[in-house]
Write a protein that holds these residues in place. Sequence first.
Motif, short mmCIF file in Angstrom:
data_model
loop_
_atom_site.label_atom_id
_atom_site.label_comp_id
_atom_site.label_asym_id
_atom_site.label_seq_id
_atom_site.Cartn_x
_atom_site.Cartn_y
_atom_site.Cartn_z
N UNK A 132 -1.06 0.13 8.05
CA UNK A 132 -1.98 -0.35 8.90
C UNK A 132 -2.73 -0.74 7.57
N UNK A 133 -3.11 0.13 6.50
CA UNK A 133 -4.21 0.09 5.31
C UNK A 133 -3.87 -1.56 4.99
N UNK A 134 -2.58 -1.66 4.58
CA UNK A 134 -1.67 -2.68 3.64
C UNK A 134 -2.16 -3.79 4.31
N UNK A 135 -1.79 -3.71 5.17
CA UNK A 135 -2.10 -5.90 6.43
C UNK A 135 -3.38 -5.89 6.48
N UNK A 136 -4.37 -4.32 6.37
CA UNK A 136 -5.94 -4.75 6.66
C UNK A 136 -6.70 -5.08 4.70
N UNK A 137 -5.54 -4.64 4.07
CA UNK A 137 -5.97 -5.36 2.84
C UNK A 137 -5.18 -6.97 2.06
N UNK A 138 -4.17 -6.70 2.53
CA UNK A 138 -3.17 -8.08 3.04
C UNK A 138 -4.12 -9.30 3.68
N UNK A 192 1.72 -12.40 3.07
CA UNK A 192 3.02 -11.88 3.71
C UNK A 192 2.89 -10.47 3.00
N UNK A 193 3.54 -9.34 4.07
CA UNK A 193 3.55 -8.28 3.54
C UNK A 193 5.46 -7.79 2.56
N UNK A 194 6.45 -9.24 3.29
CA UNK A 194 7.40 -9.40 2.94
C UNK A 194 7.74 -9.70 1.43
N UNK A 214 9.60 1.68 7.59
CA UNK A 214 8.96 0.86 8.63
C UNK A 214 8.42 -0.08 6.91
N UNK A 215 8.45 -0.02 5.88
CA UNK A 215 8.20 -0.60 5.03
C UNK A 215 9.75 -1.71 4.70
N UNK A 216 10.58 -1.63 4.75
CA UNK A 216 11.52 -1.87 4.63
C UNK A 216 12.15 -3.03 5.81
#
Length: 321
Positions: free
Chosen positions: A106-112, A143-145, A164-166
């Motif tokens: 969730x934090x990765x998405x918030x930053x991205x 995109x986080x991908x 989850x990341x994969x």
Amino acid sequence: MNKINILVGFQVPMEWQKLLRDNLPSNYNIYFCNDSLKTEEINCIILSPIAENVIKDFSKFRKLSMLHVWGVGTSHIPIEYLKNIKIKIYLLKDSHETYMAEYILANILIWEKRILFFNSYVHSGKWKREEIMKMIFMAPLNLISEKTLLIIGLGKTGTALAELAKRNNMKVVGIIKDKKNKYNQRYFDEVVCFKDKDSVLKKADYISLNVSLNQTTKGMINKEFLTKMKRDAVIINTSRGNVIVEDDLIKVLDEKVIKGASLDVFSEEPLPINHPFLKMKNVILTPHISGSSSVEKTIKNISYNIKNYFTRNQMKQSSHP
């Protein structure tokens, strides 16, 4: 039925007290911090890994045979002392890792997606389409991908995060202490030992710390480590505050050496009101909640472990008069 006396050694809400009583048989007496009790009669203690525990001296608990941690952290608990006096120690395993993995993602998405920035932008009364498009053109919402996640510590939480990341097609790199460490290879594109970290630090867009606190990991994230990160990288800490040398992180963040940090744990909790982190716009702060799960589920797990332990002990005693 033998009476089992349990002490909860930290402050818990009345609702939690009721849930504990509802999940344990009637011959299990539960005492809380403010209750009057005879310490020599206590058989089991439940302690928090993060809250202030009221128990400082365990030598008074002469009938103590089990200690259950309300979580997985043990840095506030005298584990070695308790092991030496033959106290059985239980942790809340297989319950927090998925919650923590989701928190980190969730934090990765918030930053991205720059959610906090645009939230503040709209709350300020602004909504100029031309200005918004210019901001997105200058700093795209990626995109986080397309991003690389570096996970330090490939235990249960690190592995759950990698999985989850994969699933979201991120590139996942892992760091282990040494080659003896076991990990699930299927979720990692690359894994290196900590001594070889320089080879992957410059590749990582996000770095997640998922190690336990010990003499090896204390202060492992220092100026030398932080200055080798990508300039647009973010570090996420859900392990323990003392894994990071906070003064070094403050300096690096202040000088914009890296993009930012998401911190759920700190060397001092709660954070002092004058702490530099509180004034930094490139830091996301939460109050040690990344591993928080359903209280009802947690209490059921703890109650099951306690009942199972004392039932087995009583069976052993009855079969060996």
